[in-house]
Scaffold this active site. Sequence first.
Site, PDB file in Angstrom:
ATOM      1  N   ILE B 333      -6.949  22.654 -20.957  1.00 38.51           N
ATOM      2  CA  ILE B 333      -8.324  22.473 -20.487  1.00 38.51           C
ATOM      3  C   ILE B 333      -9.163  23.686 -20.886  1.00 38.51           C
ATOM      4  O   ILE B 333     -10.308  23.561 -21.305  1.00 38.51           O
ATOM      5  CB  ILE B 333      -8.375  22.243 -18.952  1.00 38.51           C
ATOM      6  N   GLY B 334      -8.571  24.865 -20.750  1.00 38.07           N
ATOM      7  CA  GLY B 334      -9.267  26.085 -21.162  1.00 38.07           C
ATOM      8  C   GLY B 334      -9.621  26.041 -22.640  1.00 38.07           C
ATOM      9  O   GLY B 334     -10.773  26.259 -23.027  1.00 38.07           O
ATOM     10  N   TRP B 336      -9.913  23.525 -24.531  1.00 36.01           N
ATOM     11  CA  TRP B 336     -10.883  22.460 -24.811  1.00 36.01           C
ATOM     12  C   TRP B 336     -12.307  23.008 -24.777  1.00 36.01           C
ATOM     13  O   TRP B 336     -13.183  22.584 -25.513  1.00 36.01           O
ATOM     14  CB  TRP B 336     -10.703  21.344 -23.781  1.00 36.01           C
ATOM     15  N   HIS B 337     -12.528  23.993 -23.877  1.00 34.01           N
ATOM     16  CA  HIS B 337     -13.861  24.557 -23.741  1.00 34.01           C
ATOM     17  C   HIS B 337     -14.241  25.434 -24.911  1.00 34.01           C
ATOM     18  O   HIS B 337     -15.419  25.648 -25.170  1.00 34.01           O
ATOM     19  CB  HIS B 337     -13.972  25.371 -22.452  1.00 34.01           C
ATOM     20  N   GLY B 338     -13.263  25.988 -25.605  1.00 33.50           N
ATOM     21  CA  GLY B 338     -13.587  26.836 -26.739  1.00 33.50           C
ATOM     22  C   GLY B 338     -12.325  27.447 -27.319  1.00 33.50           C
ATOM     23  O   GLY B 338     -11.338  27.636 -26.618  1.00 33.50           O
TER      24      GLY B 338
END
Lengths: 79, 491, 314
Positions: B333-334, B336-338
């Site tokens: 998830i982390g 995915w943000h960048g």
Amino acid sequence: MSKKLYEIMSRVFSVPILEINDQSSPETIERWDSFNGLVLVDELESTFNVKFTVSEITDVQTTADIKRHLRNHGVILDD
Amino acid sequence: MLFNTLDFLIFFPLVLSFIVLIQNRKFQHIFIIIASFFFLYYTNNYLIVLLLFTILFHFYLGREIAKSTTQKRKKSLFVIAVGGSLGLLGFFKYTDFAIAQFNVLGNYFDFGSQIPLLNLILPIGISFYMFHSLSYIIDIYRGNLQPCNSLREYAFFVVFFPTLVAGPILRASQFLPQLREKIEQSNTTHSLRQILITHPNLKFGITLMTLGFFKKMFFSDNIAPFVNEIFLNPIGLESYSVILGTIAFVIQIYCDFSGYSDIAIGAAATLGFKIPLNFNKPFFASSPSDYWTRWHISLSTWVRDYLYFPLVFKNRKSDLRIISSLLISMILIGLWHGSAWNFVIWGGLHGIYLSIYTIIRKRFSFLESHQIFQKNFSKFFSIIVTQYFITFTFIAFRVRDLDHMFYSMKKYIFLDFSTMQTIEIIKSNEFAMILILLFISLHIISYKQGNLAEKISKINSGYWMLFLTTIFLLVALFYVGTAQQFIYFKF
Amino acid sequence: MNLRILFVVIASIIVVSIIFSFSMDLYIKIYDSSWRGLLHGHDNNGKKKIFIIGSSSVYSINATQINYHLTKEGKDYEVYDLADMSDVPSKRLKSIENIIANKPAIILYGIGMVDFEKKPSNELTFVQSLNYILDPHNFFVYIFDELTEYGFQQQFPTSPRDRTLTLIKYVIRGPDYIYHPFIHYKNTPINDYNTILKMYGTPKFEGLDVSKNSKESITLEKIISTFKANNIKVVFFTNPYHRLVIDSIDDSDTQKFASMLKNISKEYEIDVFFLHDKYADLNIWRDPFHVAINPDASIFTNDIQEIIFKEIED
């Protein structure tokens, strides 16, 4: 059997049985999160002697869906 | 195209007008599809080819997966579909990150020359429409979804312009039934319904969009300069300054992201589509897992259903399996943000919190229903503690430079109790401070009100006009304008 | 029913537009010393006033420092930096009466090359049409500008937020810094060439239009004549820019700009000081258009100070 399902849900989610119906969902029951969701799966599997798949547990939006999957496993729920 | 531009404010009413004028439902859907492509083309130009390819790729593979008679064929097609999607996503998003890490390793082991970076442009929306597509494929594979009968239907779902660029992440199983004509409560046919703009939907949609613009343009854009100032170089700042900056950042990103989601959900609502909430009062979360049922809900539920459950289900009694599944899910998830290490750290911290919390719940399940935790005071205390830890993780989310990050984290945890510098900072950023206080007050009020947008959309026209005028005026008067974003452009 | 909603939304937009356009120019009221204005509550001991006007490129001039030296040398003048965000001659024209009402002795006017940037041609050439297909946003802006005649982008202030905050502050308590009443005068960091290039990219310019018929040239001459008619001494300097900006403007355009100012200088007997590329390669910049407000970037203030001292002697 429907009542039995509600009883299990009431115990797992710590919510009065009268507040549970077929439309109950994680949106309406505060304690229904993924942790308690898996606890519920365990309880249902041991109570009704069935084994669920990942596909089935991710295909649950409401209590009605749980009933549908139990039916698919041959568990007869009468009201 | 972005929502907070004049271009969109012209585009959107034009789309609504055309929908009202076009009575033929087939042309309505085609029009929305074309408008959505135009919406993406406006900012992404030639990369629209990627979107087209994605649509065709998943539509035909989805059909074939559903038609497969052998498990082997089904699985092979599934692997191709998922592999292709993740491959494309990974290529555009993470290639340069991976190359950079190879180069770092190469330097460490003295390998000599560096691999040049590809400097790829990240296609706008790719993280969203890829996830839409993956949910479609996986649900078909699992047998939980009937594939789309027509390319038109599938294309509509993937490119639907409100959610195309910045989410919320749509699930085929929730969206497609809304697109299909209903014959009874839950049964649908394969023909697509007429898009009707009804009075209550329009009013609700506009109300929600207005609130979204308010959050994003009035709060987030005006708090951003203060946050940028704090984190440009935090080394040397007092603890209270770091904490204040972090709180401001959390408010900024919440208003930015939830504002954008509100605009998307509101826009979809005007066209008669119900998209679930993406944020549900995360500042009132009383535990790490409660937090993830309130923050970026469309992403957390997606990862839960398509990554976490498959990882943990078969061996869910094992603590090790639970912890590793949580860590993997949250780190992804982390990422995915960048594509940077600070996002990995952010995700990792959340993974650690969730692991600790889940293990405690598992081991001490009696605690949850204990009397002491039912009291209001306990609830309040849980919220404060949770927010303290969650806010901490957002330092990693905001600060790229590792030295700056560790300094800020140290100052957050180990207070130095100095206030002089913080008082100066507060004095020279009065407007941002006022906004933070205003946001907190309004947020507490809205928490007590429940679904604020729904309540506001039910008031009579006179008061509703007052509401719209007030919000529009505040947004206009405090519009940050082009000076901030395009500071090189003039003046 | 939907029509009623439509009516309400349009009505709100109209009301907001009216209030907005009215309030965006209210800030000029602060020049009015009897209102909560510029010199309200400030006793300047009858000293003669020097106003520095121009766009935000000019705001990093440290008027407080200059005033300190003026007092030290026993000069009977006081400097005010009235740089305003997004100022160009055509916008400055709005506040000119207010400026004159404050009876300054000298006006130091910072003129920027970018103020004279060419507006895109109104003719839709084939090449332009092709560009618009590849970049629909520009087409949208073109249509919008055509419809509103004046050029909507030019009319709209670049930062409504700053205007509103300035207005609110003035209503509540007057200017924070008496010598820098318009823009929040606080330290900004100096960024080196590479950082600036990374943060802001290379500016792009269509070219300059400094012909006698250009809107800005006409307005500039109008401003000068008005000042002269009121016996106010006018001095020009050209706004300094970073190397990135200087290199993105054609040499021929720069020459034309300088000639234009030289002609005006001759015609109206005004001193002109050319600073536009003087600091282009120095490490004193916050961004391509603004010298940092920073003790290490004092060269700009020092040069202006020198100009002021020179003009006082003349």
